[in-house]
Design a protein around this motif. Structure first.
Motif, PDB file in Angstrom:
ATOM      1  N   UNK A  20      -2.978  91.754  97.038  1.00 47.72           N
ATOM      2  CA  UNK A  20      -4.142  91.514  96.213  1.00 47.72           C
ATOM      3  C   UNK A  20      -5.042  92.689  96.390  1.00 47.72           C
ATOM      4  N   UNK A  23      -9.379  92.550  95.955  1.00 46.71           N
ATOM      5  CA  UNK A  23     -10.648  92.293  95.544  1.00 46.71           C
ATOM      6  C   UNK A  23     -11.543  93.282  95.609  1.00 46.71           C
ATOM      7  N   UNK A  78     -17.233  89.882  92.888  1.00 41.67           N
ATOM      8  CA  UNK A  78     -16.068  90.837  92.955  1.00 41.67           C
ATOM      9  C   UNK A  78     -15.141  90.225  91.712  1.00 41.67           C
ATOM     10  N   UNK A  79     -14.156  91.165  91.366  1.00 43.14           N
ATOM     11  CA  UNK A  79     -13.170  90.845  90.379  1.00 43.14           C
ATOM     12  C   UNK A  79     -11.809  91.250  91.172  1.00 43.14           C
ATOM     13  N   UNK A  80     -10.760  91.087  90.381  1.00 47.07           N
ATOM     14  CA  UNK A  80      -9.568  91.515  91.267  1.00 47.07           C
ATOM     15  C   UNK A  80      -8.857  92.577  90.253  1.00 47.07           C
ATOM     16  N   UNK A  81      -8.378  93.598  90.901  1.00 45.37           N
ATOM     17  CA  UNK A  81      -7.760  94.877  90.427  1.00 45.37           C
ATOM     18  C   UNK A  81      -6.169  94.734  90.330  1.00 45.37           C
ATOM     19  N   UNK A  82      -5.492  94.960  89.648  1.00 43.47           N
ATOM     20  CA  UNK A  82      -3.832  94.916  89.562  1.00 43.47           C
ATOM     21  C   UNK A  82      -3.453  95.800  90.840  1.00 43.47           C
TER      22      UNK A  82
END
Lengths: 333, 333
Positions: A103, A105, A135-139
């Motif tokens: 993952x 973040x 935060x967001x999550x990146x591929x």
């Protein structure tokens, strides 16, 4: 120690190898090869030595980190006096992303960046920024290697870079304090959160956060330095585009400290070895803050003291592709 | 076919096994065991048969799906006339999540849900919903198995469920049309996007999208049905809490169709086998739409025609833990 991954050509095509990087000696050491030779010297057959070396130093950096102390100790031993066969000159290596994180973040932890971005639209810092580190999550499947070309998605006209610190988790942990959080960290690397600004804006205004605006490419590397090598609170961060300096900042200006980012990520979720946290963009660390954008063919270099230079060239735009046809509101329920 | 994963106790502790589920026969078939026995009948030694069966039917469903046609054909063959040793009665199995996806993109594709949620705060559907299907990404490392207890994070007072369809990617693809997208789909399952409403709201207003509000738990299962078994445009979806029906809807009401969700996910990003897309909540498919919330100990059952029942009990709240101390704005740049 500094860890990376390089590509070598094997019988069945390209394969990833874990290396220790020694920039001062201008070389990298292939850990599986060094360990195999060490085992052979201690009486192992070639085949048995290969099997054990591959289990200790697999193609996946996340899998290696998950071995805990065993991995770090063996890497130190393997790279101490390596046989010539295990050594590659630094200028000859083909880098892979140093990490294959399960993952990513990506936080926004530098107030100055948030303030600069808001100011360009006549606004100020959004209040939530001061409550907890957003935060967001990146591929994690679209990571771009050092020196690799960055794809330009067909749906954007406005590409930008973001100068960030990447924090690599080394140990499992959940609901920890910031004091405990430091011990969960394995090391740090450079992270370039490439961004499609014309898509990111509408996505953030929708409330769902960045998706197509960020997921197409994230560059990482060239190596991961273990935490003992650096002062995390005093990293100088610089970005150049086509050789011209656009950004300069320091981790000293983090509003939310590294330990707080790790501890917050671990609130109510178990962190695992190999997970990656981005610090968010340092103040001035993007083109958008200066009213500038990237053009096809541009070369972006991010440099952080002790972490080397992460260099990528921007590719040509993809040919036009399918995009959703807008819907009309239906109020028939 | 219907695929799932179950836990068995091995020499070194619990291990995951891939199974084909036959609900009408009240049984599951352990694919690696069935294949091993088949290989032994064809002259393989036990050890060699075990090795090949484990490579074809590994513990990871994503890894198995990545084998393409080979996996599906072998699974059909293995489950056709299985030896008794490979068969487990359905009521005795301990379910694991049927999938270990590398990523989870969770869309919001049902207008009625968005409208219902907005209406509770006196608003209407956000305009971006009609431009493209919005999504955010959920932590894929916090998946909860069927029948497993859902952890109640220390930072929330308001837990909710969300009744969704989970779409499992079967083949690599990038920049595809909706017509091509259908061929990228492996199958479907039930997805419960557990949500901490009191945290999700501020996160969405920040523009970064849901994080702590969604990442603590996502339930999946009990099985993945391949697309040939179902009419994706006509799935009946029901949720019950403590036996009482709270939600009822259908995939027929999707504003953004399944093919469009897959094609949009593949815009500018390569999709890989095992990646998971959530449809978003069907209209009425959450407690929040009815002004209701879950209590500790509540049993949530999601049922979708052909996909079984995904049942989870809500756990007791975690003890209080560390949370970030709010910052004050600093305007010293």
């Amino acid at each position: 120690m500094k860890f990376a991954r390089i590509a070598v050509t094997g019988v069945d095509g390209e394969e990833a190898r874990l290396v220790v990087v020694q920039p001062e000696a201008q070389r990298v050491i292939d850990l599986a090869t060094a360990w195999r030779l060490r085992l052979e010297r201690r009486g192992a057959t070639r085949e048995a030595a290969r099997r054990l070396a591959a289990a200790l130093f697999p193609a996946s950096m996340s899998a290696a980190i998950a071995l805990g102390e065993t991995f770090r100790e063996a890497a130190a031993e393997a790279s101490a006096a390596p046989a010539e066969e295990a050594v590659h000159p630094l200028e000859s290596v083909r880098w892979l992303p140093p990490l294959d994180p399960p993952t990513i973040r990506d936080f926004t932890a530098f107030e100055q960046h948030v303030r600069n971005m808001a100011a360009r639209q006549g606004g100020s810092v959004f209040p939530e920024f001061y409550q907890r580190p957003p935060y967001f999550k990146i591929n994690p499947l679209t990571i771009v290697a050092p020196e690799a070309e960055v794809p330009w998605p067909h749906y954007t006209h406005h590409l930008d870079y973001e100068l960030e610190i990447g924090l690599v988790i080394g140990r499992q942990g959940r609901n920890v304090s910031p004091e405990e959080a430091r011990s969960l960290l394995f090391g740090v690397t450079i992270l370039n959160d490439f961004s499609a600004r014309d898509v990111q804006g509408p996505e953030m205004s929708s409330g769902f956060g960045p998706a197509k605006g960020k997921d197409f490419a994230t560059a990482l590397g060239p190596w991961i330095a273990t935490c003992d090598e650096l002062d995390l609170d005093d990293l100088t961060m610089v970005a150049r585009v086509n050789g011209e300096e656009w950004s300069r900042g320091s981790s000293a200006s983090l509003t939310w400290k590294v330990e707080e980012l790790v501890a917050y990520a671990a609130c109510g979720e178990t962190l695992w070895p190999g997970e990656l946290l981005g610090s968010g963009t340092v103040g001035t660390g993007s083109g958008a803050e200066h009213g500038r954008s990237l053009q096809p063919g541009a070369v972006v270099e991010l440099e952080i003291g002790g972490l080397g230079v992460l260099r990528n060239r921007i590719g040509q735009p993809e040919p036009p592709g399918w995009l959703p046809q807008p819907r009309r509101s239906s109020a028939t329920y």
